[in-house]
Design a protein around this motif. Structure first.
Motif, PDB file in Angstrom:
ATOM      1  N   TRP A 350      28.541   4.905  32.719  1.00  0.00           N
ATOM      2  CA  TRP A 350      28.344   5.267  31.028  1.00  0.00           C
ATOM      3  C   TRP A 350      27.518   4.452  30.226  1.00  0.00           C
ATOM      4  N   ARG A 351      27.236   3.180  30.918  1.00  0.00           N
ATOM      5  CA  ARG A 351      26.181   2.399  30.226  1.00  0.00           C
ATOM      6  C   ARG A 351      24.688   2.866  30.493  1.00  0.00           C
ATOM      7  N   ALA A 352      24.440   3.551  31.510  1.00  0.00           N
ATOM      8  CA  ALA A 352      23.231   4.141  31.682  1.00  0.00           C
ATOM      9  C   ALA A 352      23.010   5.528  30.866  1.00  0.00           C
ATOM     10  N   ALA A 353      24.477   5.955  30.579  1.00  0.00           N
ATOM     11  CA  ALA A 353      24.384   7.212  29.821  1.00  0.00           C
ATOM     12  C   ALA A 353      24.017   7.009  28.333  1.00  0.00           C
ATOM     13  N   ILE A 354      24.501   5.581  27.928  1.00  0.00           N
ATOM     14  CA  ILE A 354      24.252   5.254  26.598  1.00  0.00           C
ATOM     15  C   ILE A 354      22.694   4.868  26.595  1.00  0.00           C
ATOM     16  N   PHE A 355      22.056   4.353  27.658  1.00  0.00           N
ATOM     17  CA  PHE A 355      20.687   4.156  27.427  1.00  0.00           C
ATOM     18  C   PHE A 355      19.916   5.472  27.300  1.00  0.00           C
ATOM     19  N   GLY A 356      20.170   6.595  28.020  1.00  0.00           N
ATOM     20  CA  GLY A 356      19.609   7.954  27.912  1.00  0.00           C
ATOM     21  C   GLY A 356      19.724   8.454  26.620  1.00  0.00           C
ATOM     22  N   MET A 357      21.003   8.543  26.010  1.00  0.00           N
ATOM     23  CA  MET A 357      21.062   8.939  24.684  1.00  0.00           C
ATOM     24  C   MET A 357      20.084   7.967  23.689  1.00  0.00           C
ATOM     25  N   LEU A 358      20.141   7.067  23.921  1.00  0.00           N
ATOM     26  CA  LEU A 358      19.501   6.211  22.917  1.00  0.00           C
ATOM     27  C   LEU A 358      18.077   6.131  23.153  1.00  0.00           C
ATOM     28  N   PHE A 359      17.542   6.402  24.214  1.00  0.00           N
ATOM     29  CA  PHE A 359      16.150   6.545  24.726  1.00  0.00           C
ATOM     30  C   PHE A 359      15.678   7.789  24.113  1.00  0.00           C
ATOM     31  N   LEU A 360      16.507   8.700  24.347  1.00  0.00           N
ATOM     32  CA  LEU A 360      16.089  10.147  23.811  1.00  0.00           C
ATOM     33  C   LEU A 360      15.834  10.100  22.101  1.00  0.00           C
ATOM     34  N   PHE A 361      16.793   9.509  21.572  1.00  0.00           N
ATOM     35  CA  PHE A 361      16.817   9.604  20.091  1.00  0.00           C
ATOM     36  C   PHE A 361      15.670   8.911  19.517  1.00  0.00           C
ATOM     37  N   VAL A 362      15.473   7.605  20.086  1.00  0.00           N
ATOM     38  CA  VAL A 362      14.324   6.826  19.593  1.00  0.00           C
ATOM     39  C   VAL A 362      13.074   7.365  20.217  1.00  0.00           C
ATOM     40  N   SER A 363      12.932   8.595  20.823  1.00  0.00           N
ATOM     41  CA  SER A 363      11.684   9.254  21.164  1.00  0.00           C
ATOM     42  C   SER A 363      11.084   9.714  19.959  1.00  0.00           C
ATOM     43  N   PRO A 364      10.181   9.410  19.274  1.00  0.00           N
ATOM     44  CA  PRO A 364       9.860  10.070  18.169  1.00  0.00           C
ATOM     45  C   PRO A 364       9.199  11.512  17.987  1.00  0.00           C
ATOM     46  N   ARG A 365       8.512  11.809  19.454  1.00  0.00           N
ATOM     47  CA  ARG A 365       7.997  13.294  19.382  1.00  0.00           C
ATOM     48  C   ARG A 365       9.210  13.890  19.829  1.00  0.00           C
ATOM     49  N   PHE A 366      10.162  13.727  20.480  1.00  0.00           N
ATOM     50  CA  PHE A 366      11.216  14.439  20.848  1.00  0.00           C
ATOM     51  C   PHE A 366      12.068  14.765  19.597  1.00  0.00           C
ATOM     52  N   LEU A 367      12.312  13.568  18.793  1.00  0.00           N
ATOM     53  CA  LEU A 367      13.078  13.846  17.779  1.00  0.00           C
ATOM     54  C   LEU A 367      12.576  14.649  16.536  1.00  0.00           C
ATOM     55  N   GLY A 368      11.265  14.619  16.463  1.00  0.00           N
ATOM     56  CA  GLY A 368      10.348  15.149  15.526  1.00  0.00           C
ATOM     57  C   GLY A 368      10.427  16.533  15.751  1.00  0.00           C
ATOM     58  N   HIS A 369      10.257  17.150  17.211  1.00  0.00           N
ATOM     59  CA  HIS A 369      10.391  18.478  17.568  1.00  0.00           C
ATOM     60  C   HIS A 369      11.889  18.897  17.412  1.00  0.00           C
ATOM     61  N   SER A 370      12.846  18.035  17.589  1.00  0.00           N
ATOM     62  CA  SER A 370      14.473  18.689  17.484  1.00  0.00           C
ATOM     63  C   SER A 370      14.527  19.060  16.041  1.00  0.00           C
ATOM     64  N   TYR A 371      13.801  18.805  15.096  1.00  0.00           N
ATOM     65  CA  TYR A 371      13.981  19.284  13.616  1.00  0.00           C
ATOM     66  C   TYR A 371      13.369  20.785  13.391  1.00  0.00           C
ATOM     67  N   ASN A 372      12.499  21.232  14.066  1.00  0.00           N
ATOM     68  CA  ASN A 372      12.029  22.286  13.526  1.00  0.00           C
ATOM     69  C   ASN A 372      11.159  23.119  14.738  1.00  0.00           C
ATOM     70  N   ASN A 373      11.477  22.896  15.908  1.00  0.00           N
ATOM     71  CA  ASN A 373      10.744  23.606  16.931  1.00  0.00           C
ATOM     72  C   ASN A 373      11.660  24.511  17.885  1.00  0.00           C
ATOM     73  N   PRO A 374      11.541  25.879  17.285  1.00  0.00           N
ATOM     74  CA  PRO A 374      12.433  26.575  17.634  1.00  0.00           C
ATOM     75  C   PRO A 374      12.201  27.322  18.941  1.00  0.00           C
ATOM     76  N   LYS A 375      11.185  26.919  19.825  1.00  0.00           N
ATOM     77  CA  LYS A 375      10.983  27.424  21.202  1.00  0.00           C
ATOM     78  C   LYS A 375      11.122  26.187  22.213  1.00  0.00           C
ATOM     79  N   ASP A 376      10.518  25.313  22.146  1.00  0.00           N
ATOM     80  CA  ASP A 376      10.382  24.153  23.037  1.00  0.00           C
ATOM     81  C   ASP A 376      11.699  23.102  23.174  1.00  0.00           C
ATOM     82  N   ILE A 377      12.371  23.110  22.011  1.00  0.00           N
ATOM     83  CA  ILE A 377      13.786  22.476  22.010  1.00  0.00           C
ATOM     84  C   ILE A 377      14.701  23.354  22.535  1.00  0.00           C
TER      85      ILE A 377
END
Length: 939
Positions: A350-377
């Protein structure tokens, strides 16, 4: 002990095999709700136990309320043949024997312990679920009685897990399990659907909230041996809190996001898809009905997410369809974060799982595309989900879990319904399961019938579910429905060999995407993911041995293959990619998981408590770096370059910024407010030009009474009578960005990322360049007299020069004056303006082309070799800037002819005809040169 992925049915009671429990020791724990009410139930069960089994039993009465000494003594006297002891559920429980079972006094059918003691098929150190065939009935009970190991029963009783919930928690805790079927009536009552939902919800709350809170506050005690072998449940609680928080945070953040460049055309196509099903309209599949398909090529995409969002918006009748889509898009992004976390919890904790979630959320490119990329996300979610289920399937082998196969089938369907490239998941599945299957056997068994029969059976089962997934994936894809195999292959060929090049800014130059260097993708990935991910992946490589020991080599292979293979394949196929690495966004969760595995392994290797604290502080600092960018630049966080790349400041003018036009929303909204405060005279509408009309139209839809929009290319902006111009810096010349020529003069507001402008709002101070363009057009009207045309030309020249006094960098005025003087044969003056233009816009194709032809004419006029050399440089630069500009090759060939280098001229013309075989002038000149060369004996 190796398991054989071939058998999938639960083990049945047999005469041969592992010895029965009667030869072992068994703790029997009764959950007592009320001793007075339950003692007869317990006594009746104990009365059935055969005398020869009594010495092997440890009878435990577990109750939340203390049983008085008098009551216990009385009960013990009544059942004097047994060793009976009391256990209070608030205390840590330790079993006396190697195995134990938990029985509830609320069971409808009283269990015969003799039957359990006689069960065969137990595996050492495994928890065995005994399922009941119901007295010869073919339908097995889903519930069962668990024969638990000492460690497992210590956990179950210590946490006071109800009997009908043991299955859930044993599997959640990751105990090794086994299933055995016995011919015995089912002691469990059948639950209604409502009861099942309640039970599932209660188990969920217990696992993620109640148990961790109780353990943290000391209300649940475990024996030291259990605590030493288990990760603290506080991480599970934090996982839940973070996941729950992000589920709300991401949709809220998405409400601020602008539209992406692809959204409008995708959403418009979704309307056509809806009409295909609702009205039988063929506009989404037939190019003869809808010629626009030749340009969009959207018939080749499933785009199920767009179709679903259109249906949702149509049902809800929302006036904000794109904001609604962004909320749904962000929820898919959240699902990626959640599934990646769950994936890590299964393989690393679970600690690694927390790392994974946080790392994804604080990945600016991934987060930005999560808002409005209807294909790649959505595709990234389907890719991750399918591989996650494949890993779980592998870990459950040799059992064939049908539910898992259904999930895999649905994952494949989701991927294909977005992009036909989802077909690769079928190959992945066969590869991953095949590797796991082969390594589950010893080399000596590879030639056995068991190995081959099990293998073919596994291939057959997987094949069936993959085919089902393929056809489910076509449900929302009209073009594929028309001809499933043929059109799917067409789409796959198009995606693999996409030939339309797009201008990109890379390494300080404007290049074409189909001519990008092989390292385009790897370099972009390295520059635009947080350095914490890069460092984490490096740790995984460095600590490869302990990683393999923890998660097994097969799982590590899957993680690495899932993120490395697509990039390597694209490099090998020289596929056309652009917009950074968004086309392979689906690999990113696996990179993050590898990083989380690396950091978790590194922390576990630190034995000193304070060293681990320092390690967590370092991770926190690395998380803070991209989080700072997100907080500072929301909602434009996807414009991000990491510290290794020097951040946005160093990348500006050398690499793409807001290539997806996200900043159009902020700019348009700012301009609307500005115009309301500064209205046009006489109630006129403000003419607002833009380099993305679709997005601007959407955001001004409620203000068309004061704004009239128009599409104008940036470098043609002077030829339009706009009052304000909104321009995102996509397709702007690299040198203009690097030298500060962009944003242009009279910019009244910019949308910045890390202090660098990505979008500008320009206010028109005068319209001299526009008026000059109008006079220039009139001067070219053959219907007017020569005197009128000359007068118009002179007026145009005057106004163009006047506009240059206001803005010396006005590209349109410099280009127009160059052309006008060139047409008047004032070559020296034309050459001066051409040089001024190319100083402002060094890669301007039209300017370079004029510079080249001016040089040829100057050479023809006075045989000036310098002019011819300048012409050669100009034409060569055109072919590098835009290899598709075939007239540049033609001009270069003309230069080489004048230099008496016929072979080079022929080579250049041949190159031009490769690019455009229909270029008639080049073909005629090539034939003439070949004939001339042959006559001269040169060929």
């Amino acid at each position: 002990m190796k398991t054989q992925p071939g058998g999938n049915t639960p083990k049945k009671q047999e005469k041969t095999g592992t010895a029965p429990l009667i030869n072992k020791e068994l703790s029997v724990v009764f959950y007592i709700d009320n001793f007075a009410d339950n003692k007869s139930f317990v006594s009746e069960i104990l009365s059935r136990v055969k005398p020869e089994n009594v010495s092997k039993l440890d009878i435990v009465l577990a109750s939340a309320k203390a049983i008085s000494e008098t009551q216990l003594a009385e009960f013990t006297n009544q059942n004097s043949t047994f060793k009976i002891r009391e256990h209070q559920l608030s205390e840590a429980f330790e079993a006396n024997y190697s195995y134990g079972i938990v029985l509830s006094c609320s069971m409808d059918v009283k269990v015969n312990i003799n039957e359990i003691l006689a069960v065969k098929g137990l595996e050492p150190e495994m928890c065995s679920k005994i399922r009941f065939s119901g007295g010869g009935k073919t339908r097995l009970s889903k519930q069962g009685i668990w024969v638990l190991t000492r460690e497992a029963i210590s956990y179950v009783v210590g946490a006071h897990i109800e009997m009908n919930s043991v299955d859930y928690f044993i599997r959640k805790q990751g105990f090794k399990t086994n299933e055995i079927t016995v011919n015995h009536s089912n002691p469990f009552k059948k639950l209604s659907c409502v009861e099942k939902v309640k039970k599932s919800f209660f188990n969920f709350l217990q696992w993620y909230l109640i148990q961790p809170i109780k353990e943290t506050t000391g209300k649940i005690n475990y024996i030291p041996a259990y605590r030493q072998n288990r990760e603290s449940s506080i991480y599970r609680l934090l996982f839940f809190i973070i996941a729950f928080g992000l589920m709300f945070a991401m949709p809220i953040l998405s409400l601020d996001a602008g539209m992406s460049g692809d959204e409008i055309v995708n959403y418009d196509h979704a309307k056509l898809v809806y009409d295909y099903y609702a009205k039988g309209d063929k506009s989404s599949v037939d190019i003869n009905v809808n010629p626009n398909l030749e340009k969009t090529t959207l018939q080749y995409y499933g785009q199920s997410f767009d179709n679903i969002t259109y249906i949702v918006n149509k049902i809800t009748g929302t006036d904000n369809p794109y904001e609604s889509r962004h909320v749904m898009n962000s929820l898919v992004g959240w699902l990626i974060i959640l599934v990646a976390g769950l994936f890590l919890s299964h393989i690393m904790g679970w600690r690694a799982a927390i790392f994974g979630m946080l790392f994804l959320f604080v990945s600016p490119r991934f987060l930005g595309h999560s808002y409005n990329n209807p294909k790649d996300i959505p595709f990234a979610f389907a890719y991750l989900f399918t591989i996650f289920q494949a890993v779980l399937f592998i870990r459950e082998m040799p059992k064939t879990n049908i539910k898992r196969l259904i999930y895999i089938s649905l994952g494949i369907a989701m991927a294909i319904s977005v992009r036909v490239g989802g077909l690769m998941l079928i190959a992945y599945l066969m590869l991953f399961v095949g590797v796991a299957y082969v390594f589950s056997f010893s080399s000596k068994e590879y030639f056995s019938s068991k190995f081959w029969n099990g293998g073919f059976r596994l291939i057959g089962i997987l094949g069936i579910f993959c085919i089902v997934g393929f056809y489910i994936g076509l449900i929302l894809w009209p073009y594929a429905i028309e001809a499933p195999i043929k059109h799917s292959k067409e789409s796959l060929d198009l995606m693999t060999n996409y030939s339309v090049g797009i201008r990109q800014l890379f390494e300080g130059n404007n290049i074409w995407s189909d001519r990008a260097p092989w390292y385009y993708l790897p370099k972009y990935i390295f520059m635009t993911i947080p350095i914490l991910v890069i460092i984490g992946v490096a740790f995984t490589a460095i600590f490869a041995k302990p990683v393999i020991k923890k998660i097994k080599g097969t799982i590590l292979f899957i993680l690495v293959f899932a993120c490395a293979f697509p990039v390597l394949y694209i490099i090998y196929k020289k596929s056309n990619v652009y917009g950074g690495w968004r086309h392979v966004l689906f690999i990113y969760p696996f990179l993050v998981m590898l990083a989380a595995v690396g950091f978790e392994t590194g922390l576990r290797m630190l034995k000193n408590k304070y060293a681990r604290i320092v390690g967590l502080i370092v991770i926190g600092f690395l998380v803070f770096l991209p989080l700072k960018h997100i907080a500072k630049n929301h909602p434009h966080e996807y414009v991000y370059y990491n510290e290794f790349a020097g951040g946005v400041e160093k990348a500006y003018g050398h690499y793409e910024m807001d290539y997806y036009y996200h900043s159009m929303r902020a700019a348009t909204n700012w301009l609307i407010d500005y115009i309301k405060k500064n209205p046009q005279p006489n109630g006129q509408k403000a003419l607002v030009a833009t380099n993305n009309l679709g997005i601007t139209n959407y955001y001004i839809r409620h203000d068309t009474n004061i704004i009239q929009p128009a599409y104008v290319r940036y470098y043609e902006r002077g030829s339009s009578p706009w009052d304000y111009y909104i321009v995102v810096n996509s397709y702007i010349d690299a040198k203009q960005l690097q030298t500060g020529i962009w944003p242009p003069k009279n910019t009244i507001h910019t949308i910045d990322v890390d202090g660098k402008p990505v979008c500008a709002i320009v206010k028109r101070i005068d319209k001299d360049d526009y008026l000059a363009s109008e006079f220039k057009t009139k001067s070219e009207n053959p219907k007017d007299s020569m005197n009128v045309r000359i007068a118009n030309m002179m007026k145009a020249e005057e106004l163009f020069k006047k506009s240059l006094q206001a803005d010396p960098n006005n590209e349109l005025s410099l280009l127009s004056l160059t052309e006008m003087y060139m047409n008047r044969n004032s070559l020296d003056t034309a050459n001066q303006y051409a040089d001024m233009l190319l100083k402002v816009y060094p890669t301007y194709e039209s300017g370079l082309n004029m510079k080249g032809w001016i040089g040829i004419q100057l050479f023809d006029k006075n045989k000036n070799p310098k002019a011819l050399e300048e012409s050669r440089v100009a034409f060569e630069k055109i072919t590098k800037v835009n290899y598709k500009f075939v007239y540049g090759y033609y001009g270069l060939a003309m230069v080489y002819v004048r230099m008496n280098d016929i072979n080079k001229a022929i080579s250049v013309l041949e190159e031009a005809l490769k690019i455009n075989p229909g270029f008639q002038q080049a073909a005629e000149m090539l034939n003439q040169l070949k004939n001339y060369s042959a006559q001269q004996g040169g060929m």
